[in-house]
Motif scaffolding. Structure first.
Motif, PDB file in Angstrom:
ATOM      1  N   THR A 322       0.805  -1.287   0.045  1.00  0.00           N
ATOM      2  CA  THR A 322      -0.065   0.328  -0.060  1.00  0.00           C
ATOM      3  C   THR A 322       0.477   1.244  -0.063  1.00  0.00           C
ATOM      4  OG1 THR A 322      -2.008  -1.180   1.476  1.00  0.00           O
ATOM      5  CG2 THR A 322      -2.000   1.388   1.021  1.00  0.00           C
ATOM      6  N   LYS A 323       1.499   1.205   0.721  1.00  0.00           N
ATOM      7  CA  LYS A 323       2.932   2.574   1.425  1.00  0.00           C
ATOM      8  C   LYS A 323       3.522   2.662  -0.361  1.00  0.00           C
ATOM      9  CE  LYS A 323       6.279   1.978   3.076  1.00  0.00           C
ATOM     10  NZ  LYS A 323       7.565   1.176   4.158  1.00  0.00           N
ATOM     11  N   ASN A 324       4.071   1.961  -0.764  1.00  0.00           N
ATOM     12  CA  ASN A 324       4.883   2.238  -2.485  1.00  0.00           C
ATOM     13  C   ASN A 324       3.869   2.173  -3.269  1.00  0.00           C
ATOM     14  OD1 ASN A 324       8.020   0.882  -1.912  1.00  0.00           O
ATOM     15  ND2 ASN A 324       7.251  -0.454  -0.221  1.00  0.00           N
ATOM     16  N   LEU A 325       2.523   1.486  -3.919  1.00  0.00           N
ATOM     17  CA  LEU A 325       1.853   2.191  -4.536  1.00  0.00           C
ATOM     18  C   LEU A 325       1.541   3.689  -4.531  1.00  0.00           C
ATOM     19  CD1 LEU A 325      -0.079  -1.306  -5.556  1.00  0.00           C
ATOM     20  CD2 LEU A 325       1.862  -0.367  -6.636  1.00  0.00           C
ATOM     21  N   ALA A 326       1.298   3.681  -3.643  1.00  0.00           N
ATOM     22  CA  ALA A 326       1.046   5.258  -2.871  1.00  0.00           C
ATOM     23  C   ALA A 326       2.470   6.286  -2.938  1.00  0.00           C
ATOM     24  CB  ALA A 326       0.379   5.433  -0.919  1.00  0.00           C
ATOM     25  N   GLU A 327       3.384   5.843  -3.104  1.00  0.00           N
ATOM     26  CA  GLU A 327       4.801   6.705  -3.011  1.00  0.00           C
ATOM     27  C   GLU A 327       4.153   6.552  -4.983  1.00  0.00           C
ATOM     28  OE1 GLU A 327       8.950   5.619  -3.491  1.00  0.00           O
ATOM     29  OE2 GLU A 327       8.515   6.306  -1.129  1.00  0.00           O
ATOM     30  N   ASN A 329       2.193   6.300  -7.139  1.00  0.00           N
ATOM     31  CA  ASN A 329       1.111   6.937  -7.897  1.00  0.00           C
ATOM     32  C   ASN A 329       1.571   8.633  -7.920  1.00  0.00           C
ATOM     33  OD1 ASN A 329      -1.185   7.179  -9.333  1.00  0.00           O
ATOM     34  ND2 ASN A 329      -1.922   8.114  -6.939  1.00  0.00           N
ATOM     35  N   ALA A 330       2.322   8.854  -6.349  1.00  0.00           N
ATOM     36  CA  ALA A 330       2.756  10.641  -6.605  1.00  0.00           C
ATOM     37  C   ALA A 330       3.582  10.892  -7.112  1.00  0.00           C
ATOM     38  CB  ALA A 330       2.791  10.700  -4.810  1.00  0.00           C
ATOM     39  N   SER A 335       6.246   0.807  -9.176  1.00  0.00           N
ATOM     40  CA  SER A 335       6.895   0.748  -8.133  1.00  0.00           C
ATOM     41  C   SER A 335       8.065  -0.310  -8.212  1.00  0.00           C
ATOM     42  CB  SER A 335       5.703  -0.340  -7.384  1.00  0.00           C
ATOM     43  OG  SER A 335       5.279   0.721  -6.603  1.00  0.00           O
ATOM     44  N   GLU A 515      -2.753  -1.025 -11.094  1.00  0.00           N
ATOM     45  CA  GLU A 515      -4.002  -0.370  -9.752  1.00  0.00           C
ATOM     46  C   GLU A 515      -4.323  -1.564  -9.266  1.00  0.00           C
ATOM     47  OE1 GLU A 515      -7.135   0.773 -12.173  1.00  0.00           O
ATOM     48  OE2 GLU A 515      -5.650   2.640 -13.194  1.00  0.00           O
TER      49      GLU A 515
END
Length: 576
Positions: A322-327, A329-330, A335, A515
């Protein structure tokens, strides 16, 4: 600063040709242990060329080639004598070109290791520095300091190298007297470059173009966070230094903001080519600072090692993903996922240890990650020396296959390490006299070294050296390799090799937008997510079977029960 001519400069853009790396399956080759064609016990470049059909059949998108440059092998080839040549024991530039052409003909890209933090002490520049006086331009390419104490016989600081012992080494001056000290954050045979020196910066731009012009598609940047350094006249003691993974970039030589000026120059060079060359940073930094390495103005991608350092645990995996996909995406980067490489104990062994080892004496960064640049997790690192009775090989392999199948379902690029497709465990039983890793010799009784994951591959069960070579290999192979040789796994559809082939083939067919959507399960030991296109990945991290939803199983990491449940330590891909 070298500025590319407008006629060669290309705009960095995301298109199918330009962003092939975003969801690529990349296979790391440690060339000295892959395949030997000339019978000297060392793998070579013609050996890689000979195995291109195997690589194509495996289904990978790219090869990451660990250092193949001339080297004394003080650190497995990461001590580079000449950045624009091939170690004669591994082949020639013509062999490199033939290998590149064979890979490209098979539809496989080529990423090569670049080692910019330090050279070998046999590099022509360092030999020139030793032959030149203090304060000379030759010495300014490296980091030399006068010593402390009477007659300068004490090192400039008490800093310790990654491999143990002082980070400073004293030289003998041309007139035969004891002289200055040079900085080496790794082995003493690896003097650190001075990246404030413009000649160093320009020479690496030349090196990048040299290999890109030969058809290299990208670069893996070793110790990407360690190039720029701020060394005041009076150096602080190690105890006063900020953490290696500082959130604020205040360390004197790790992850300084100025390093990104270098990579902005590199990006200009990468963008001279069509498609632009890619790069991935090995940067053991605070997670909040990883994004700059992965920006489109810099290297474009950076390893995250979070899953590599995680236990086989559903909550840890979900948090990391979760953390790395959010990173990503930002930042707009993709990833990266990895479980094993040339620096760590193979994950089939890490996951099979039945009891916790004693606490490690190897320093670990504040984030829980291995020391910067060393890529060694304290707990995992000791597993190489764990007694056989502490290792459940079947459980470790089942968990490793489940974790890998989960990883291959994730959006982003997957980095695989040679031999994991054979289900190899760590080769722990290596006599001390045959070990090669400097970490072992500089930390006796503390650090067993990385040789166990670098043992030459077993290609068949009958021939000498398991088909790797016609002579004794440079590292001894364990007898249990008989059961896991590639040739022995070919006909077995349930083998680890064929699981990897099926997974990599399906991964290409199932890829879509980067996604995923989490599907909540009542059992906290089950991780379930859906990808665009209606396919799901479900992993049971627990010790008891878990119910499966209705649907069609596409592929599983182990046998399914047939009663609508998912066995422990198993991943399944489904359409639901």
């Amino acid at each position: 600063m070298t500025v590319p001519s407008p006629s060669r400069t290309k705009t960095f853009e995301l298109s199918s040709a330009h962003d092939w790396w975003r969801q690529a399956s990349v296979y790391q080759i440690y060339p000295r242990s892959f395949y030997d064609t000339n019978g000297d016990g060392l793998g070579d470049l013609p050996g890689i060329t000979a195995k291109v059909p195997y690589l194509k059949n495996l289904g990978i998108d790219a090869v990451w080639l660990s250092p193949f440059y001339p080297s004394a092998l003080a650190d497995g080839g990461y001590d580079v004598d000449d950045y624009r040549n091939v170690d004669p024991r591994l082949g020639t530039l013509a062999d490199f070109d033939a290998m590149t052409a064979a890979l490209h003909d098979a539809g496989i890209k080529l990423i090569v290791d670049i080692v910019p933090n330090h050279s070998s002490d046999r590099h022509e520049w360092f030999r020139e520095a030793l032959a030149s006086p203090a304060g000379s331009p030759a010495r300014d390419r490296y980091i030399f300091r006068d010593g402390l104490g009477q007659d300068g016989n004490e090192p400039p600081s008490d800093w310790q190298s990654i491999f143990g012992g002082s980070a400073w080494e004293r030289i003998t001056e041309p007139d035969g007297t004891p002289g200055q000290w040079y900085l080496h954050l790794f082995a003493k045979e690896q003097p650190d470059f001075n990246w404030d020196n413009e000649e160093v910066r320009k020479d690496f731009l030349t090196t990048l173009r040299f290999w890109a012009d030969r058809g290299v598609d990208g670069f893996r940047v070793d110790v990407a966070h360690g190039l720029t350094k701020h060394l005041p006249e009076t150096l602080p003691p190690e105890i006063e230094m900020p953490g290696m993974a500082s959130e604020h970039g205040q360390h004197l030589f790790w992850d300084r903001d100025e390093v990104h000026d270098i990579y902005a120059q590199w990006r200009q060079v990468f963008n001279e080519y069509d498609p632009p060359r890619m790069a991935v940073a090995e940067a053991w930094v605070h997670p909040s600072r990883r994004a700059r390495y992965a920006s489109s103005e810099g290297l474009g991608q950076a390893f995250n090692f979070d899953l590599l350092t995680a236990d086989f645990n559903a909550a840890e995996f979900r948090s990391s993903i979760t953390k790395n996909l959010a990173e990503s995406n930002a930042t707009g980067a993709s990833s990266t996922w990895v479980f094993s490489n040339h620096d760590v104990v193979r994950h089939s062994t890490r996951y099979g240890l039945l009891q916790e080892p004693e606490s490690s004496q190897i320093p670990v960064a504040e984030t829980g990650a291995p020391m910067a640049g060393g890529a060694r997790d304290g707990k995992a690192w000791l597993l190489a020396g764990a007694p056989e009775h502490q290792l459940d090989r079947d459980l470790g392999l089942a968990r490793a296959k489940a974790a890998t199948l989960l990883m291959l379902a994730l959006p982003g690029s997957a980095y695989l390490y040679q031999g994991e497709e054979l289900g190899l465990h760590e080769a722990a039983e290596i006599p001390d006299a045959q070990r090669q890793d400097p970490a072992f010799f500089r930390n006796p009784g503390v650090d067993i070294g990385r040789d166990g994951c670098r043992v030459p591959l077993p290609w068949n069960a009958e021939d000498s050296a398991f088909g790797f070579s016609t002579t004794d290999p440079h590292l001894p192979q364990p007898q249990w390799f008989t059961k896991v040789a590639a040739e022995s796994q070919e006909a077995d559809q349930q083998s680890t090799l064929n699981l990897y082939r099926k997974a990599l083939s399906r991964r290409r067919m199932l890829q879509g937008p980067e996604e995923l959507r989490w599907i909540e399960e009542e059992n906290p030991q089950v991780l379930h997510f859906a990808r665009p296109g209606g396919w799901h990945s479900i992993t049971n991290f627990g010790d008891t079977p878990a119910p499966l939803p209705l649907g069609l199983a596409l592929l599983s990491s182990g046998p399914l029960a047939g009663d609508g449940t998912l066995p422990p330590a198993t991943t399944v891909w489904m359409t639901c």
